[in-house]
Design a protein around this motif. Structure first.
Motif, PDB file in Angstrom:
ATOM      1  N   THR A 137      99.446  61.121  73.305  1.00 49.80           N
ATOM      2  CA  THR A 137      99.146  62.253  74.186  1.00 49.80           C
ATOM      3  C   THR A 137      98.929  63.539  73.414  1.00 49.80           C
ATOM      4  O   THR A 137      98.808  64.604  74.001  1.00 49.80           O
ATOM      5  CB  THR A 137     100.309  62.485  75.162  1.00 49.80           C
ATOM      6  OG1 THR A 137     101.490  62.768  74.413  1.00 49.80           O
ATOM      7  CG2 THR A 137     100.553  61.267  76.038  1.00 49.80           C
ATOM      8  N   GLN A 138      98.902  63.478  72.091  1.00 43.41           N
ATOM      9  CA  GLN A 138      98.791  64.682  71.295  1.00 43.41           C
ATOM     10  C   GLN A 138      97.470  65.393  71.547  1.00 43.41           C
ATOM     11  O   GLN A 138      96.526  64.835  72.093  1.00 43.41           O
ATOM     12  CB  GLN A 138      98.908  64.342  69.800  1.00 43.41           C
ATOM     13  CG  GLN A 138     100.271  63.806  69.400  1.00 43.41           C
ATOM     14  CD  GLN A 138     100.349  62.305  69.548  1.00 43.41           C
ATOM     15  OE1 GLN A 138      99.610  61.714  70.324  1.00 43.41           O
ATOM     16  NE2 GLN A 138     101.258  61.695  68.825  1.00 43.41           N
ATOM     17  N   VAL A 139      97.421  66.642  71.137  1.00 46.69           N
ATOM     18  CA  VAL A 139      96.229  67.456  71.345  1.00 46.69           C
ATOM     19  C   VAL A 139      95.016  66.898  70.619  1.00 46.69           C
ATOM     20  O   VAL A 139      93.891  67.308  70.895  1.00 46.69           O
ATOM     21  CB  VAL A 139      96.472  68.901  70.872  1.00 46.69           C
ATOM     22  CG1 VAL A 139      97.522  69.563  71.721  1.00 46.69           C
ATOM     23  CG2 VAL A 139      96.892  68.940  69.413  1.00 46.69           C
ATOM     24  N   ILE A 140      95.221  65.976  69.699  1.00 51.93           N
ATOM     25  CA  ILE A 140      94.086  65.429  68.968  1.00 51.93           C
ATOM     26  C   ILE A 140      93.069  64.777  69.894  1.00 51.93           C
ATOM     27  O   ILE A 140      91.888  64.694  69.579  1.00 51.93           O
ATOM     28  CB  ILE A 140      94.543  64.387  67.931  1.00 51.93           C
ATOM     29  CG1 ILE A 140      95.292  63.260  68.623  1.00 51.93           C
ATOM     30  CG2 ILE A 140      95.402  65.021  66.873  1.00 51.93           C
ATOM     31  CD1 ILE A 140      95.577  62.078  67.726  1.00 51.93           C
ATOM     32  N   ARG A 141      93.526  64.293  71.042  1.00 52.18           N
ATOM     33  CA  ARG A 141      92.631  63.484  71.868  1.00 52.18           C
ATOM     34  C   ARG A 141      91.462  64.279  72.436  1.00 52.18           C
ATOM     35  O   ARG A 141      90.422  63.712  72.741  1.00 52.18           O
ATOM     36  CB  ARG A 141      93.402  62.814  73.004  1.00 52.18           C
ATOM     37  CG  ARG A 141      94.009  63.773  73.985  1.00 52.18           C
ATOM     38  CD  ARG A 141      94.584  63.062  75.195  1.00 52.18           C
ATOM     39  NE  ARG A 141      95.569  62.072  74.821  1.00 52.18           N
ATOM     40  CZ  ARG A 141      95.367  60.767  74.969  1.00 52.18           C
ATOM     41  NH1 ARG A 141      94.254  60.328  75.476  1.00 52.18           N
ATOM     42  NH2 ARG A 141      96.285  59.926  74.619  1.00 52.18           N
ATOM     43  N   GLN A 163      86.907  61.694  75.536  1.00 60.26           N
ATOM     44  CA  GLN A 163      86.420  60.718  76.501  1.00 60.26           C
ATOM     45  C   GLN A 163      84.894  60.746  76.496  1.00 60.26           C
ATOM     46  O   GLN A 163      84.267  61.806  76.526  1.00 60.26           O
ATOM     47  CB  GLN A 163      86.957  61.061  77.895  1.00 60.26           C
ATOM     48  CG  GLN A 163      88.443  60.764  78.028  1.00 60.26           C
ATOM     49  CD  GLN A 163      89.010  61.222  79.359  1.00 60.26           C
ATOM     50  OE1 GLN A 163      89.993  61.924  79.400  1.00 60.26           O
ATOM     51  NE2 GLN A 163      88.382  60.811  80.444  1.00 60.26           N
ATOM     52  N   GLY A 164      84.303  59.575  76.445  1.00 52.14           N
ATOM     53  CA  GLY A 164      82.853  59.477  76.342  1.00 52.14           C
ATOM     54  C   GLY A 164      82.382  59.129  74.951  1.00 52.14           C
ATOM     55  O   GLY A 164      81.254  58.647  74.782  1.00 52.14           O
ATOM     56  N   VAL A 192      88.358  54.608  72.661  1.00 56.43           N
ATOM     57  CA  VAL A 192      89.530  53.740  72.809  1.00 56.43           C
ATOM     58  C   VAL A 192      90.076  53.342  71.438  1.00 56.43           C
ATOM     59  O   VAL A 192      91.290  53.347  71.207  1.00 56.43           O
ATOM     60  CB  VAL A 192      89.181  52.487  73.635  1.00 56.43           C
ATOM     61  CG1 VAL A 192      90.330  51.487  73.601  1.00 56.43           C
ATOM     62  CG2 VAL A 192      88.863  52.876  75.073  1.00 56.43           C
ATOM     63  N   GLU A 193      89.181  53.019  70.507  1.00 60.41           N
ATOM     64  CA  GLU A 193      89.623  52.600  69.188  1.00 60.41           C
ATOM     65  C   GLU A 193      90.272  53.760  68.426  1.00 60.41           C
ATOM     66  O   GLU A 193      91.247  53.576  67.695  1.00 60.41           O
ATOM     67  CB  GLU A 193      88.445  52.035  68.389  1.00 60.41           C
ATOM     68  CG  GLU A 193      87.918  50.702  68.897  1.00 60.41           C
ATOM     69  CD  GLU A 193      87.009  50.850  70.126  1.00 60.41           C
ATOM     70  OE1 GLU A 193      86.651  52.001  70.473  1.00 60.41           O
ATOM     71  OE2 GLU A 193      86.652  49.817  70.727  1.00 60.41           O
ATOM     72  N   LEU A 237      93.996  56.696  79.347  1.00 54.83           N
ATOM     73  CA  LEU A 237      92.621  57.072  79.040  1.00 54.83           C
ATOM     74  C   LEU A 237      92.164  58.343  79.744  1.00 54.83           C
ATOM     75  O   LEU A 237      91.249  59.015  79.273  1.00 54.83           O
ATOM     76  CB  LEU A 237      91.670  55.919  79.387  1.00 54.83           C
ATOM     77  CG  LEU A 237      91.900  54.624  78.593  1.00 54.83           C
ATOM     78  CD1 LEU A 237      90.875  53.575  78.999  1.00 54.83           C
ATOM     79  CD2 LEU A 237      91.825  54.885  77.094  1.00 54.83           C
ATOM     80  N   ASP A 238      92.760  58.688  80.887  1.00 50.56           N
ATOM     81  CA  ASP A 238      92.317  59.886  81.598  1.00 50.56           C
ATOM     82  C   ASP A 238      93.325  61.025  81.472  1.00 50.56           C
ATOM     83  O   ASP A 238      93.382  61.913  82.297  1.00 50.56           O
ATOM     84  CB  ASP A 238      92.043  59.574  83.073  1.00 50.56           C
ATOM     85  CG  ASP A 238      93.307  59.131  83.811  1.00 50.56           C
ATOM     86  OD1 ASP A 238      94.360  58.962  83.156  1.00 50.56           O
ATOM     87  OD2 ASP A 238      93.228  58.949  85.035  1.00 50.56           O
ATOM     88  N   TYR A 239      94.116  61.004  80.413  1.00 48.21           N
ATOM     89  CA  TYR A 239      95.163  62.013  80.234  1.00 48.21           C
ATOM     90  C   TYR A 239      94.593  63.430  80.288  1.00 48.21           C
ATOM     91  O   TYR A 239      95.129  64.304  80.953  1.00 48.21           O
ATOM     92  CB  TYR A 239      95.870  61.776  78.901  1.00 48.21           C
ATOM     93  CG  TYR A 239      96.976  62.757  78.593  1.00 48.21           C
ATOM     94  CD1 TYR A 239      98.252  62.566  79.116  1.00 48.21           C
ATOM     95  CD2 TYR A 239      96.767  63.858  77.761  1.00 48.21           C
ATOM     96  CE1 TYR A 239      99.283  63.444  78.828  1.00 48.21           C
ATOM     97  CE2 TYR A 239      97.781  64.736  77.468  1.00 48.21           C
ATOM     98  CZ  TYR A 239      99.045  64.529  78.000  1.00 48.21           C
ATOM     99  OH  TYR A 239     100.050  65.407  77.720  1.00 48.21           O
TER     100      TYR A 239
END
Length: 797
Positions: A612-616, A622-623, A628-629, A695-697
């Motif tokens: 959940t880190q800010v890196i995401r 997303q997109g 995912v990987e 995935l939608d965090y």
């Protein structure tokens, strides 16, 4: 013949001969380098002398120096044999280094002086003297340089000389043998050396490095490095002391000031204590770069023209204390207080009235009852109720249940005292079940006893580990109320934390899970202090790179447990979250407990805990085709997190200048560098729980509070908010953490996940980002990649 030559040469005072009978067999595998090119491949060796059995192949070589003459025409004879003790003929790639050790005076350290460095075949980097293959496994070499003309060193009978003979790097039979450096210290008169200088050895370096092969793999020994990187050969920047400190201090994973991480008392490191016994401006300035010894700037002792008075102020004991007290000095402080877990067990129903009244108990929940005793340095109970003791700044217990994979995302954290902000489910009020005879029993729960993938967990086991900081007076010897302590951090101390396992009957005497890593393994790079027979790994400074003190450092509040970002330009949009706090390892007091096993992290860092880190939303969005990987490789699950972090493969690693980049010092394929025994066997991953993703965090992240775009509830989202909605196969996730990326291609600002690797995994049953109902758990990786295969492909046989 030897004695005849010796007698002949001794007639001239310029000629001195030393006979050496020691043989050092080394078979270190060379690695790539960037200095110096090999000569053209030599022609196949000729047959040896009639009747002599010679080697037709070799996996390794050994050198025996038979005779050496040091004069205006220096020469030596030596023998080369293979691992079967057969003579090897036909070699034509050699290197020869000759140095002398000049004893220091007037406060100066002993120093190696290079007399000559030569190599065959000749290249632009070195000349080749006269090399002769005697066709019986012996070789003769006549140095090109007259070493008696070297002004930096005067030959004398009682001085120590060092000869390095380099062989290898060429074909013997059908295979190429690795380079070795055969190192000989000797005297001209043939007597045993009275002194030498080895401040560290390859054995010391091997704690972090698999090897230290430099310059195209040719030079494999620290003794070689110091012999050549001498002050009469290279400039200040390339002097070995300066060079070694520059690439290690503040860069490696151990604390700055921990000089003994490299300068350990191992066999051969005869001068390991030089760093504290022989202080000089030359060596000290490599770390203390802000000190100008000539002008006296930032030096309490004022200007110094030479090193003659350094040891007057900088005694051995003071130097050791000033360097090591920053991370070793807390050992004596830690001894003052021990939070000892005397019992722990899982019960089916709560007994504490507050837990009963909460109405959270169901047929599928359980509660952990944890009993703790506060003990002094002698192991005696202090007879104090833990939640009423006023000398703890924090006393926290990380608890999880469910066996190897654990069952809860971040487990339950019993925060008796804490410096964390109150947040339901993250910081809960401690519930005391009982206090008797100095032992406080807490009841924590509820724990869910039914797992989506593992089913009923009633017959499983749990783990608990503490995290402690207590307050002391200014002397650092007496426990003090934290309300009276002038500086909680400066005067306090981190207590020891131990990992305990328990079940529904109580604490377990034997480990229920395999030993994956050990203190010694982690501590070889991260620094290990010793408390009797127990090594304490100093990991805190590394942990702080990802876990800064957000409560007191709001500029970097958007990290990890409180995920969010900043709007530094005030445009109402979150900035790209590349701004991550740079916390390099440094000499600072240990901010948290010293680890005892390196696996307590499992309480939170497990498969159930989505990243959940800010890196995401900064480094993978997303997109993205590999979204995912990328999340998989950035997963906090311990077995993925550790691999990916050391391989520099997490989504917030790998960019130029990024502060979380890791330059791992060994071969990533060397699994046993970290793993205990065969604990990396893929059989241990078969049937394990898949890794959870959310995935939608970011879609559900509320962003900035319009009224205050910084440290407010609108600008943070606790990691406990994550909701798993997709899953990844465990074996694929672990293997991807190392094998999932390649070096960046031109124009890319981050490395992409390799589609070919992911495709191979999917073909063999791996699943990425599937829902709970779609997950099958039918990976077949272990069929081909069993322990034998892993050892073969990783070069561990």
């Amino acid at each position: 013949m030897m004695m005849i030559e010796r007698d002949m040469m001794m007639n001239s005072p310029k000629f001195k001969v030393a006979t050496l009978a020691t043989m050092l067999t080394l078979a270190l595998t060379g690695c790539s380098g960037d200095d110096g090119k090999d000569g053209a491949p030599g022609t196949p060796g000729e047959d040896g002398k009639p009747g002599l059995i010679i080697a037709d192949s070799a996996k390794s070589l050994a050198v025996t120096v038979d005779q050496i003459l040091v004069a205006d025409e220096s020469k030596l004879t030596f023998t080369v044999r293979n691992e079967e003790d057969l003579p090897v003929v036909g070699l034509d790639k050699f290197g020869f280094i000759l140095s002398g050790l000049e004893q220091g005076n007037n406060g100066n350290a002993d120093a190696w002086k290079l007399l000559s460095s030569e190599g065959c075949p000749a290249s632009k980097y070195s000349k080749c003297g006269t090399l002769e293959d005697n066709k019986d496994g012996t070789y003769s070499y006549l140095f090109d340089k007259d070493v008696t003309t070297e002004e930096a060193f005067t030959l004398a009978d009682d001085k120590t000389l060092r000869l390095v003979v380099r062989v290898g790097g060429e074909q013997v039979g059908s295979s190429e043998v690795p380079y070795i450096n055969d190192v000989h210290d000797f005297r001209l008169d043939g007597n045993a050396v009275a002194y030498t200088k080895n401040v560290t050895t390859v054995e010391n370096c091997a704690g972090c490095h698999d090897d230290i092969a430099m310059h195209g793999g040719k030079y494999t020994e620290v003794e070689t490095c110091v012999a050549c990187h001498a002050d009469n050969k290279v400039g200040d920047d390339a002097l070995f002391t300066n060079l070694a400190h520059k690439v290690h201090v503040g860069v490696i994973a151990a604390p700055v000031g921990g000089c003994d991480n490299c300068h350990m008392a191992t066999e051969g490191a005869t001068d390991f204590a030089n760093w504290k016994q022989v202080p000089t401006a030359e060596s000290c300035s490599t770390c203390h770069a802000d000190v100008d010894f000539e002008t006296g700037e930032n030096h309490l002792g004022g200007p110094r023209a030479d090193n003659s008075a350094c040891a007057v102020c900088h005694s051995e004991s003071m130097t050791e204390m000033n360097h090591l007290s920053t991370y070793k000095g807390q050992t004596s402080r830690r001894e003052n207080v021990h939070l000892t877990v005397t019992d722990a067990k899982m019960v089916a129903a709560p007994q504490a009235q507050e837990n009963i009244d909460a109405g959270l108990d169901t047929a599928s929940t359980g509660y952990v009852q944890l009993t703790v005793d506060i003990r002094d340095q002698d192991g005696q109970s202090m007879n104090q109720q833990l939640d009423k003791a006023d000398f703890f700044y924090y006393s926290e217990f990380y608890i999880n249940w469910g066996g190897h994979d654990m069952a809860m995302e971040r487990g339950k954290i019993l925060r008796v005292f804490t410096n964390k902000e109150l947040y339901p489910g993250y910081v809960d009020k401690p519930i005391v079940l009982n206090y008797e005879n100095g032992e406080t029993t807490f009841e924590i729960g509820p724990f869910e006893m039914n797992d989506t993938f593992d089913g009923d967990l009633s017959a499983s086991y749990g783990m608990v580990t503490p995290r402690i900081w207590f307050c002391m007076d200014e002397t650092g010897t007496n426990i003090q109320s934290c309300s009276e302590t002038a500086s909680v951090w400066g005067q306090g101390a981190a207590g020891y934390n131990w990992l305990h396992f328990f079940d529904d009957q109580g604490m377990l005497n034997e480990r229920p899970r395999r030993q994956v890593v050990t203190n010694e393994k982690c501590g070889s790079c991260h620094g290990t202090t010793t408390r009797e027979s127990d090594g304490m790994v100093q990991m805190t400074l590394n942990c702080r790179s990802c876990h800064p003190v957000t409560k007191t450092d709001s500029e970097f509040f958007g990290t990890t447990c409180a995920s969010g970002s900043l709007d530094k330009d005030g445009d109402g949009s979150l900035d790209e979250q590349v701004m991550l706090k740079n916390l390099m390892p440094r000499g600072e007091r240990d901010w948290t407990t010293a680890s005892n096993a390196g696996e307590e992290c499992l309480a939170c860092h497990n498969a159930n805990n989505p990243p959940t880190q800010v890196i995401r939303d900064a480094h993978t969005k997303q997109g993205d085709a590999d979204y995912v990987e990328q999340l998989t490789m950035s997963h906090p699950d311990h077995k993925v997190w550790i691999h990916a972090m050391h391989a520099n493969n997490r989504a917030n690693q790998g960019g130029e200048g990024w502060v979380r980049n890791v330059e791992y010092s060994a071969d990533l394929a060397n699994c046993v560098k970290c793993h205990d025994g065969d604990s990396f066997d893929t059989k241990y991953l078969v049937g394990r729980k898949p890794l959870a993703l959310d995935l939608d965090y970011m879609d559900t992240y509320d962003g900035l509070d319009p009224a205050n775009g910084k440290d407010t509830s609108g600008n943070k989202r606790y990691a406990v908010d994550a909701k798993a909605d997709a899953y990844v196969s465990p074996t694929a996730a672990v293997c991807l953490s190392c094998h999932g990326k390649r070096a960046p291609e031109a124009g890319e600002d981050r490395r992409q996940v390799r589609k070919d690797v992911v495709g191979h995994m999917k073909q063999n049953g791996a699943q990425f980002g599937v829902t709970e109902g779609e997950y099958t758990g039918e990976e077949s990786c272990a069929v081909c990649h069993d322990l034998g295969n892993l050892k073969t492909v990783h070069g561990l046989n």
